[in-house]
Design a protein around this motif. Sequence first.
Motif, PDB file in Angstrom:
ATOM      1  N   ILE A   1       0.927  -1.163   0.169  1.00  0.00           N
ATOM      2  CA  ILE A   1       0.049  -0.076   0.113  1.00  0.00           C
ATOM      3  C   ILE A   1       0.896   1.084   0.108  1.00  0.00           C
ATOM      4  O   ILE A   1       0.736   2.169  -0.701  1.00  0.00           O
ATOM      5  CB  ILE A   1      -0.935  -0.001   1.150  1.00  0.00           C
ATOM      6  CG1 ILE A   1      -2.099  -0.804   1.127  1.00  0.00           C
ATOM      7  CG2 ILE A   1      -1.581   1.333   1.589  1.00  0.00           C
ATOM      8  CD1 ILE A   1      -2.822  -1.527   2.256  1.00  0.00           C
ATOM      9  N   TRP A   2       2.111   1.055   0.736  1.00  0.00           N
ATOM     10  CA  TRP A   2       2.654   2.320   1.011  1.00  0.00           C
ATOM     11  C   TRP A   2       3.464   2.712  -0.379  1.00  0.00           C
ATOM     12  O   TRP A   2       3.750   3.786  -0.917  1.00  0.00           O
ATOM     13  CB  TRP A   2       3.724   2.093   2.022  1.00  0.00           C
ATOM     14  CG  TRP A   2       3.087   2.113   3.257  1.00  0.00           C
ATOM     15  CD1 TRP A   2       2.140   2.616   3.676  1.00  0.00           C
ATOM     16  CD2 TRP A   2       3.870   2.012   4.638  1.00  0.00           C
ATOM     17  NE1 TRP A   2       1.773   2.465   5.090  1.00  0.00           N
ATOM     18  CE2 TRP A   2       3.190   2.172   5.723  1.00  0.00           C
ATOM     19  CE3 TRP A   2       5.384   1.767   4.690  1.00  0.00           C
ATOM     20  CZ2 TRP A   2       3.438   1.941   7.001  1.00  0.00           C
ATOM     21  CZ3 TRP A   2       5.715   1.457   6.227  1.00  0.00           C
ATOM     22  CH2 TRP A   2       4.822   1.713   7.296  1.00  0.00           C
ATOM     23  N   GLU A   3       3.905   1.508  -1.159  1.00  0.00           N
ATOM     24  CA  GLU A   3       4.346   1.691  -2.318  1.00  0.00           C
ATOM     25  C   GLU A   3       3.619   2.204  -3.439  1.00  0.00           C
ATOM     26  O   GLU A   3       3.948   3.099  -4.294  1.00  0.00           O
ATOM     27  CB  GLU A   3       4.956   0.366  -2.850  1.00  0.00           C
ATOM     28  CG  GLU A   3       5.984  -0.289  -2.297  1.00  0.00           C
ATOM     29  CD  GLU A   3       6.375  -1.790  -2.772  1.00  0.00           C
ATOM     30  OE1 GLU A   3       7.372  -2.520  -2.105  1.00  0.00           O
ATOM     31  OE2 GLU A   3       5.517  -2.472  -3.646  1.00  0.00           O
ATOM     32  N   GLN A   4       2.300   1.727  -3.381  1.00  0.00           N
ATOM     33  CA  GLN A   4       1.273   2.058  -4.253  1.00  0.00           C
ATOM     34  C   GLN A   4       0.829   3.432  -4.306  1.00  0.00           C
ATOM     35  O   GLN A   4       0.591   4.454  -5.239  1.00  0.00           O
ATOM     36  CB  GLN A   4      -0.069   1.366  -4.328  1.00  0.00           C
ATOM     37  CG  GLN A   4       0.418  -0.345  -5.152  1.00  0.00           C
ATOM     38  CD  GLN A   4      -0.782  -1.276  -4.419  1.00  0.00           C
ATOM     39  OE1 GLN A   4      -1.814  -0.979  -3.889  1.00  0.00           O
ATOM     40  NE2 GLN A   4      -0.460  -2.550  -4.802  1.00  0.00           N
TER      41      GLN A   4
ATOM     42  N   GLN B   1       6.996   6.367  13.889  1.00  0.00           N
ATOM     43  CA  GLN B   1       6.802   6.263  15.148  1.00  0.00           C
ATOM     44  C   GLN B   1       7.104   7.533  16.147  1.00  0.00           C
ATOM     45  O   GLN B   1       6.528   7.580  17.244  1.00  0.00           O
ATOM     46  CB  GLN B   1       7.882   5.351  15.740  1.00  0.00           C
ATOM     47  CG  GLN B   1       7.435   3.683  15.265  1.00  0.00           C
ATOM     48  CD  GLN B   1       8.553   2.674  15.651  1.00  0.00           C
ATOM     49  OE1 GLN B   1       9.664   2.891  15.980  1.00  0.00           O
ATOM     50  NE2 GLN B   1       8.057   1.223  15.583  1.00  0.00           N
ATOM     51  N   GLN B   2       7.716   8.281  15.422  1.00  0.00           N
ATOM     52  CA  GLN B   2       8.037   9.770  16.264  1.00  0.00           C
ATOM     53  C   GLN B   2       6.807  10.501  15.835  1.00  0.00           C
ATOM     54  O   GLN B   2       6.791  11.849  16.497  1.00  0.00           O
ATOM     55  CB  GLN B   2       9.141  10.236  15.646  1.00  0.00           C
ATOM     56  CG  GLN B   2      10.326   9.570  15.967  1.00  0.00           C
ATOM     57  CD  GLN B   2      11.697  10.010  15.490  1.00  0.00           C
ATOM     58  OE1 GLN B   2      11.954  11.154  15.327  1.00  0.00           O
ATOM     59  NE2 GLN B   2      12.898   9.040  15.282  1.00  0.00           N
ATOM     60  N   GLY B   3       5.749  10.244  14.936  1.00  0.00           N
ATOM     61  CA  GLY B   3       4.783  11.125  14.941  1.00  0.00           C
ATOM     62  C   GLY B   3       4.486  11.631  13.527  1.00  0.00           C
ATOM     63  O   GLY B   3       3.366  12.221  13.206  1.00  0.00           O
ATOM     64  N   LEU B   4       5.482  11.344  12.508  1.00  0.00           N
ATOM     65  CA  LEU B   4       5.212  12.080  11.464  1.00  0.00           C
ATOM     66  C   LEU B   4       4.350  10.908  10.350  1.00  0.00           C
ATOM     67  O   LEU B   4       4.651   9.967  10.393  1.00  0.00           O
ATOM     68  CB  LEU B   4       6.432  12.555  10.620  1.00  0.00           C
ATOM     69  CG  LEU B   4       6.642  13.259   9.479  1.00  0.00           C
ATOM     70  CD1 LEU B   4       5.995  14.640   9.898  1.00  0.00           C
ATOM     71  CD2 LEU B   4       8.014  13.518   8.868  1.00  0.00           C
ATOM     72  N   LYS B   5       3.358  11.407   9.439  1.00  0.00           N
ATOM     73  CA  LYS B   5       2.598  10.491   8.797  1.00  0.00           C
ATOM     74  C   LYS B   5       3.380   9.911   7.751  1.00  0.00           C
ATOM     75  O   LYS B   5       4.325  10.581   7.253  1.00  0.00           O
ATOM     76  CB  LYS B   5       1.351  11.406   8.283  1.00  0.00           C
ATOM     77  CG  LYS B   5       0.467  11.817   9.126  1.00  0.00           C
ATOM     78  CD  LYS B   5      -0.787  12.738   8.491  1.00  0.00           C
ATOM     79  CE  LYS B   5      -1.967  13.004   9.570  1.00  0.00           C
ATOM     80  NZ  LYS B   5      -2.706  13.788   9.010  1.00  0.00           N
TER      81      LYS B   5
END
Length: 293
Positions: free
Chosen positions: A21-24, A57-61
């Motif tokens: 999904i992240w790739e697409q 994990q530090q909060g950035l989308k």
Amino acid sequence: MQYSISDLEQLSGVHSHTIRIWEQRYNALIPHRTAGNTRYYDDQHLVRLLNIVSINQQGLKISQICKLSEEAIHELIEEDIENTISPDQQYEYYISSLLKHGMSYNEDKFSEVLSTCIDKFEMAVSYQYIIYPLLVRLGLMWRKESICAAQEHFLTNIIRRKIEVAIDALPKPSSSNTWLLFLPEDEEHEMGLLYASYELRKRGQKVIYLGPRVPFDSVSQVFEINRIDHMLIFMVQVKLVSTAQQYIDQLSEKYPKVGLHIAGNQKLIENLNLQDNVTWLTSIEHFDTYIQS
């Protein structure tokens, strides 16, 4: 090195379908393709994925992270590296000196500085304030690709030898209390486990040390001929929460009368449901306090 998407899942703790999904959606990774159109990944893909997970994990989308250039990602990692700088100038001097000599493969100088630390502060303080911060910084530098695997292995092998020498110098155990120390089959970073072995032995505890990558079935063979009071394992690798949960549950249920202690990756362990006979050792201080009591 070449990886499949299932390899990335195990190494990053991100499900395969999520990676796709992240790739697409965000072009997070652009996999290579074989002649048969099978996707595969390399070391750079793995490092990028681990960086994405860490920054997320530090909060950035994810959508924001994937828009960042490699330079911007490295700047964020550099901030993490700066956070490893000790506020105590004396400790930071030794960390920086060890890093400098290690990066240049100067074994004599590295060993000399490390021996000076241990003689001056003793092993416990040296590990907590110099060796452990050095190892954290090395991991971040690897993610930034400013250190290679050979340099990391060079450094850690010398540190391992120093801890082993310190263990050999300790007296024989004065207690019948027995600890079994090992790493699961997918774990190979044993420095924390080795230091724990030192601290337990220093306090007179009997230790059976199996080391890294121990098959689950092999553990039962130790129990067949030894009375074990406590088990200590480290989970350092990023992995699926479900995978870690299943492993801990199996150990806990198979040995319900044994105290099971777990340490390592906070982001992973804080998401586990731990049974009554399982203790999460959250820090070096927590471990020291626990074994003293």
